[in-house]
Design a protein around this motif. Structure first.
Motif, PDB file in Angstrom:
ATOM      1  N   GLY A   1      -2.376   0.411   9.543  1.00 34.34           N
ATOM      2  CA  GLY A   1      -2.567  -0.584   9.376  1.00 34.34           C
ATOM      3  C   GLY A   1      -1.209  -2.078   9.620  1.00 34.34           C
ATOM      4  O   GLY A   1       0.540  -0.977  10.286  1.00 34.34           O
ATOM      5  N   SER A   2      -1.039  -2.465   9.132  1.00 29.50           N
ATOM      6  CA  SER A   2       0.341  -3.514  10.133  1.00 29.50           C
ATOM      7  C   SER A   2       1.480  -3.786   8.400  1.00 29.50           C
ATOM      8  O   SER A   2       0.973  -3.785   7.155  1.00 29.50           O
ATOM      9  N   TRP A   3       2.369  -4.071   8.753  1.00 25.86           N
ATOM     10  CA  TRP A   3       3.226  -3.943   7.233  1.00 25.86           C
ATOM     11  C   TRP A   3       3.033  -5.936   6.766  1.00 25.86           C
ATOM     12  O   TRP A   3       3.991  -6.364   5.639  1.00 25.86           O
ATOM     13  N   ARG A   4       2.059  -6.626   8.024  1.00 28.63           N
ATOM     14  CA  ARG A   4       2.122  -8.135   7.478  1.00 28.63           C
ATOM     15  C   ARG A   4       1.049  -7.923   5.641  1.00 28.63           C
ATOM     16  O   ARG A   4       0.613  -7.333   6.120  1.00 28.63           O
ATOM     17  N   TYR A   5       1.658  -9.583   5.578  1.00 29.21           N
ATOM     18  CA  TYR A   5       0.785  -9.335   4.894  1.00 29.21           C
ATOM     19  C   TYR A   5       1.055 -10.949   4.255  1.00 29.21           C
ATOM     20  O   TYR A   5       1.990 -11.559   4.219  1.00 29.21           O
ATOM     21  N   ASP A   6       0.090 -11.366   3.428  1.00 30.17           N
ATOM     22  CA  ASP A   6       0.234 -12.885   2.996  1.00 30.17           C
ATOM     23  C   ASP A   6       0.228 -13.225   1.852  1.00 30.17           C
ATOM     24  O   ASP A   6      -0.727 -12.103   0.819  1.00 30.17           O
ATOM     25  N   VAL A   7       0.328 -14.084   1.049  1.00 33.02           N
ATOM     26  CA  VAL A   7      -0.037 -14.701  -0.315  1.00 33.02           C
ATOM     27  C   VAL A   7      -0.140 -15.789  -0.372  1.00 33.02           C
ATOM     28  O   VAL A   7      -0.228 -16.844   0.125  1.00 33.02           O
ATOM     29  N   LYS A   8      -1.665 -15.952  -0.766  1.00 30.93           N
ATOM     30  CA  LYS A   8      -2.433 -16.346  -0.905  1.00 30.93           C
ATOM     31  C   LYS A   8      -2.815 -17.685  -1.933  1.00 30.93           C
ATOM     32  O   LYS A   8      -3.207 -19.020  -2.034  1.00 30.93           O
ATOM     33  N   THR A   9      -2.332 -17.056  -3.025  1.00 30.47           N
ATOM     34  CA  THR A   9      -2.524 -17.534  -4.850  1.00 30.47           C
ATOM     35  C   THR A   9      -1.507 -16.084  -5.000  1.00 30.47           C
ATOM     36  O   THR A   9      -1.075 -15.307  -5.600  1.00 30.47           O
ATOM     37  N   VAL A  10      -1.132 -16.985  -6.395  1.00 32.45           N
ATOM     38  CA  VAL A  10       0.290 -16.931  -7.350  1.00 32.45           C
ATOM     39  C   VAL A  10      -0.658 -15.235  -8.644  1.00 32.45           C
ATOM     40  O   VAL A  10      -1.517 -16.432  -8.716  1.00 32.45           O
ATOM     41  N   GLY A  11      -0.116 -14.050  -7.782  1.00 35.72           N
ATOM     42  CA  GLY A  11      -0.893 -13.442  -8.756  1.00 35.72           C
ATOM     43  C   GLY A  11       0.016 -12.445  -9.986  1.00 35.72           C
ATOM     44  O   GLY A  11       0.910 -13.402 -10.259  1.00 35.72           O
ATOM     45  N   LEU A  12      -0.301 -11.527 -10.631  1.00 33.15           N
ATOM     46  CA  LEU A  12       0.686 -11.065 -11.830  1.00 33.15           C
ATOM     47  C   LEU A  12       0.711  -9.610 -10.916  1.00 33.15           C
ATOM     48  O   LEU A  12       0.481  -9.491 -10.109  1.00 33.15           O
ATOM     49  N   LYS A  13       2.357  -9.102 -11.710  1.00 33.84           N
ATOM     50  CA  LYS A  13       1.990  -7.056 -11.259  1.00 33.84           C
ATOM     51  C   LYS A  13       1.169  -6.657 -12.278  1.00 33.84           C
ATOM     52  O   LYS A  13       1.589  -6.632 -13.425  1.00 33.84           O
ATOM     53  N   ALA A  14      -0.153  -6.740 -12.234  1.00 34.45           N
ATOM     54  CA  ALA A  14      -1.368  -5.753 -13.189  1.00 34.45           C
ATOM     55  C   ALA A  14      -1.932  -5.090 -12.586  1.00 34.45           C
ATOM     56  O   ALA A  14      -3.206  -4.527 -12.773  1.00 34.45           O
ATOM     57  N   ASN A  15      -1.276  -4.503 -11.932  1.00 29.11           N
ATOM     58  CA  ASN A  15      -2.116  -3.344 -10.895  1.00 29.11           C
ATOM     59  C   ASN A  15      -2.602  -1.782 -11.420  1.00 29.11           C
ATOM     60  O   ASN A  15      -1.722  -1.791 -12.674  1.00 29.11           O
TER      61      ASN A  15
END
Length: 404
Positions: free
Chosen positions: A248-262
């Motif tokens: 895996g890679s540490w890279r990620y994107d944020v494509k939409t505004v979300g919540l902390k709801a996991n």
């Protein structure tokens, strides 16, 4: 399978002490959560694994719950309230869109609409089923042009979602099912959530399948499930588990505004154990309901819950009766050591929502206003013993016959 002791009572279970300040050990509490015998071992395994947040157990729970429902997709989240909000956000409605909702609902369902940036439009209920009817839904839709609708399975009664969708003039992709009370319910043999565009479940401590906290979205739509899955963790394209898997890679994107709801893997491991016990617990609930029905059916002034209709399988999350002078009966039962609750105080009666919605909107649900003053939920949970239920029945019988 094991359950908690139904006679474990006192301040810990009922939220208070008796007048003497001692725990009322003989009290029948309103609700006691049940836990499968495998829960403790499941949690220890997660703790020993070194990975306690969203990870492999969460994914396994999602698949297990999807298999139980017969749903194509399940996304585990922090609560049913966040599930409702995430589904509304995933619909990408214009800001301030009108969203139909029962007034007889938990405040979290109204808050979800408001937090998503939309406007609740209240729907009245049918007084027998305690859920909106085709007529009341059509009447509410006629006052506005709804962009979406939340329907609710009050107490475990499965609503006719296609009929209400048509009455609201909406496409199924604009309807969210509040199935917080829904596990175990079915209509025409199809479990609640099996074919839903968006069905939101609760695993709160008092629910039919308690985890303590937690929720899930069941969906027949891959796109909706993907959007909710991303938004439950800030809108990130990859969660920690996937980022730190081998390769895996540490890279990620944020494509939409979300919540902390996991949901965490600790919660998910509890849920997997609880799911195996759920069918047995549902059978116990049905047996308790049958005993209530037989014992209480002839009491003066008491209206029992909606009887089963063709094709309707009630989940019996709640046993809601209706009675005049409800608060007096609550006091009588409390004096007899029996816990009760009320579901729910209508949204139209809440100060904040009155200020937000206005007097005219709050005046559109007269049946809700009348019925809500009569509703009372009696103890109903798998661990309720025969002796405990007999005590409830005796207390209700004595109070009503003394009054009549």
């Amino acid at each position: 399978m094991s359950t908690t002791n139904a006679e474990k009572t006192g301040a810990e279970q009922t939220g208070g002490d008796n007048a003497s300040g001692q725990q009322a050990q003989s009290t029948v509490p309103f609700a006691v959560p049940s836990f499968a015998g495998e829960v403790s071992d499941a949690v220890v395994k997660v703790l020993d694994s070194g990975w306690v947040t969203t990870g492999p157990q969460t994914g396994a729970f999602e698949q297990d719950f999807a298999d139980y429902l017969g749903a194509a997709h399940v996304v585990a989240v922090a609560s049913c309230t966040t599930a409702l909000e995430l589904c509304l956000r995933a619909m990408e409605l214009p800001p301030g869109s009108p969203v139909l909702t029962p007034s007889l609902t938990f405040c979290g369902a109204i808050n979800a609409i408001l937090h998503a940036g939309h406007r609740p439009v209240l729907v009245d209920i049918d007084e027998d089923t305690l859920v909106p009817s085709v007529a009341t839904t059509a009447a509410a839709a006629a006052r506005t042009r709804p962009a979406a609708m939340i329907v609710q399975n009050q107490g475990g009664y499965p609503v006719d979602v296609p009929a209400l969708t048509e009455a609201a003039g909406l496409d199924r992709t604009r309807v969210i099912e509040d199935a917080a009370h829904g596990p175990g319910a079915a209509r025409d043999g199809v479990p609640v959530g099996a074919n839903s565009y968006a069905a939101c479940f609760s695993f709160y401590a008092t629910k039919n399948m308690p985890i303590g906290e937690g929720g899930a979205v069941a969906s027949s739509d891959q796109g909706l499930a993907d959007r909710v899955r991303a938004m439950r963790l800030h809108g990130m394209s990859k969660d920690s588990w996937r980022r730190y898997l081998p390769g895996g890679s540490w890279r990620y994107d944020v494509k939409t505004v979300g919540l902390k709801a996991n949901m965490t893997d600790i919660q998910a491991s509890i849920g997997r154990a609880q799911l195996g016990a759920l069918p047995g617990w549902q059978q116990l609930r049905a047996e308790i309901v049958a005993r209530y029905d037989q014992a209480l059916k002839d009491l003066p002034g008491l209206v029992l819950p909606q009887r089963s209709l063709d094709g309707v399988q009630h989940a019996w999350h709640l046993y809601q009766v209706r009675v005049q002078n409800r608060d007096a009966l609550i006091a009588d039962l409390e004096a007899a050591g029996v816990g009760t609750s009320v579901h729910f105080i209508p949204a139209s009666h809440m100060t904040s929502y009155q200020e937000i919605l206005g007097a005219d909107e709050c005046a559109t649900v007269p049946v809700t206003d009348r019925v809500a003053e009569e509703l009372l939920s009696l103890p109903l949970y798998p661990g309720l013993s025969v002796d405990g239920q007999d005590r409830v029945i005796s207390a209700v019988t004595e109070a009503l016959r003394t009054r009549s």
